[in-house]
Scaffold this motif. Structure first.
Motif, short mmCIF file in Angstrom:
data_model
loop_
_atom_site.label_atom_id
_atom_site.label_comp_id
_atom_site.label_asym_id
_atom_site.label_seq_id
_atom_site.Cartn_x
_atom_site.Cartn_y
_atom_site.Cartn_z
N ALA A 139 58.87 -57.11 53.67
CA ALA A 139 58.56 -58.35 54.38
C ALA A 139 58.76 -59.56 53.47
N GLU A 140 58.42 -59.44 52.20
CA GLU A 140 58.64 -60.54 51.25
C GLU A 140 60.14 -60.80 51.09
N SER A 141 60.90 -59.72 51.02
CA SER A 141 62.35 -59.85 50.89
C SER A 141 62.95 -60.51 52.13
N ASN A 142 62.50 -60.06 53.30
CA ASN A 142 62.99 -60.66 54.55
C ASN A 142 62.65 -62.13 54.63
N MET A 143 61.48 -62.49 54.16
CA MET A 143 61.07 -63.89 54.20
C MET A 143 61.94 -64.72 53.26
N ALA A 144 62.25 -64.16 52.09
CA ALA A 144 63.08 -64.88 51.12
C ALA A 144 64.52 -65.06 51.62
N HIS A 145 64.98 -64.11 52.43
CA HIS A 145 66.36 -64.17 52.90
C HIS A 145 66.52 -64.71 54.32
N SER A 146 65.43 -65.12 54.93
CA SER A 146 65.54 -65.65 56.31
C SER A 146 66.21 -67.02 56.27
N THR A 171 66.71 -69.10 59.34
CA THR A 171 66.19 -70.09 60.29
C THR A 171 64.68 -70.13 60.21
N ILE A 172 64.11 -71.18 60.77
CA ILE A 172 62.65 -71.32 60.77
C ILE A 172 62.02 -70.20 61.60
N ALA A 173 62.63 -69.83 62.70
CA ALA A 173 62.10 -68.76 63.55
C ALA A 173 62.08 -67.44 62.78
N GLN A 174 63.15 -67.16 62.06
CA GLN A 174 63.20 -65.93 61.26
C GLN A 174 62.14 -65.97 60.16
N GLN A 175 61.97 -67.13 59.54
CA GLN A 175 60.99 -67.29 58.47
C GLN A 175 59.57 -67.08 59.02
N GLN A 176 59.28 -67.65 60.19
CA GLN A 176 57.96 -67.49 60.80
C GLN A 176 57.70 -66.03 61.15
N HIS A 177 58.71 -65.37 61.70
CA HIS A 177 58.57 -63.96 62.04
C HIS A 177 58.34 -63.12 60.78
N GLN A 233 57.10 -64.16 57.96
CA GLN A 233 55.78 -64.50 57.41
C GLN A 233 54.67 -63.77 58.17
N LYS A 234 54.82 -63.70 59.49
CA LYS A 234 53.84 -62.98 60.29
C LYS A 234 53.83 -61.50 59.93
N SER A 235 55.03 -60.92 59.77
CA SER A 235 55.13 -59.51 59.37
C SER A 235 54.50 -59.28 58.00
N VAL A 266 50.64 -59.33 58.31
CA VAL A 266 50.16 -58.10 58.93
C VAL A 266 50.19 -56.95 57.91
N ALA A 267 51.30 -56.84 57.19
CA ALA A 267 51.44 -55.75 56.21
C ALA A 267 50.42 -55.90 55.08
N GLU A 268 50.22 -57.13 54.60
CA GLU A 268 49.23 -57.36 53.53
C GLU A 268 47.82 -57.04 54.00
N SER A 269 47.52 -57.39 55.23
CA SER A 269 46.19 -57.10 55.78
C SER A 269 45.96 -55.60 55.89
N ARG A 270 46.96 -54.89 56.39
CA ARG A 270 46.86 -53.42 56.50
C ARG A 270 46.73 -52.78 55.13
N LEU A 271 47.48 -53.28 54.15
CA LEU A 271 47.42 -52.75 52.79
C LEU A 271 46.02 -52.97 52.20
N ALA A 272 45.45 -54.14 52.42
CA ALA A 272 44.11 -54.43 51.90
C ALA A 272 43.07 -53.50 52.51
N ARG A 273 43.16 -53.27 53.83
CA ARG A 273 42.22 -52.36 54.50
C ARG A 273 42.39 -50.93 54.00
N CYS A 274 43.63 -50.52 53.78
CA CYS A 274 43.92 -49.18 53.27
C CYS A 274 43.31 -49.01 51.88
N ARG A 275 43.48 -50.00 51.02
CA ARG A 275 42.93 -49.93 49.66
C ARG A 275 41.40 -49.88 49.68
#
Length: 182
Positions: free
Chosen positions: A134-141, A143-149, A151-153, A156-165
């Motif tokens: 998701a970080e890589s996708n954000m760096a390579h996006s 358009t703004i829409a791609q960047q927002q998408h 960032q949202k991804s 979500v992934a960071e939140s799930r990782l924190a809960r898992c830890r």
């Protein structure tokens, strides 16, 4: 005999007891032995009320002149024991809650806990990969829409990782608790 300090103490204990009773609810069995509290309550508030009634009895019998030295000694000893028991119970509530959270779940063996831990470690690895993607996708996006998408991804992934830890830490703590207990 001035009983105002013990009345104030019982008032404070009553407030604490009411808060604890609201949080944890009624127990399965009486909190105290019947020799200490006649009420056999599964909540703290009735026990505090019983102690207050002992104070009322002391005051009533003293004012009417019916309080003998032996009776006063008996009631005071009962009152001291009740107040001490209430203070101990209130002081150890948080410790008991921690013990319950580490207590073995019904039917969960140490081996099962290790399996859960291994599963969480695998999920943690996959989620960390998802965060990196998701970080890589954000760096390579582009358009703004791609960047927002992206960032949202990422969120979500960071939140799930924190809960898992966090879950993994709890499992590790349960394993440590079990192994220390033997």
């Amino acid at each position: 005999m001035d009983l105002s300090p013990i009345k104030e103490q019982l008032h404070a204990l009553g407030l604490q007891a009411a808060e604890i009773d609201r949080r944890r609810g009624e127990g399965i069995k009486p909190l105290f032995d019947e020799r200490l509290f006649n009420c056999l309550a599964r909540l703290l508030t009735p026990c505090v009320a019983e102690s207050k009634s002992v104070v009322d009895t002391l005051e009533r019998e003293q004012s009417s002149g019916k309080l003998s030295a032996m009776r006063a000694e008996h009631l005071c000893e009962r009152l001291v024991n009740q107040v001490s028991a209430l203070q101990r119970e209130i002081a150890t509530v948080s410790i008991r809650q921690k013990e319950r959270s580490f207590a073995p779940k019904f039917g969960t063996s140490t081996g099962q806990l290790y399996q859960e831990l291994a599963q969480h470690q695998e999920w943690e690895r996959r989620l960390a990969d998802m965060v990196r993607d998701a970080e890589s996708n954000m760096a390579h996006s582009q358009t703004i829409a791609q960047q927002q998408h992206a960032q949202k991804s990422l969120l979500v992934a960071e939140s799930r990782l924190a809960r898992c830890r966090e879950s993994k830490k709890k499992i590790e703590a349960r394993i440590t608790f079990r192994e220390k207990k033997g």
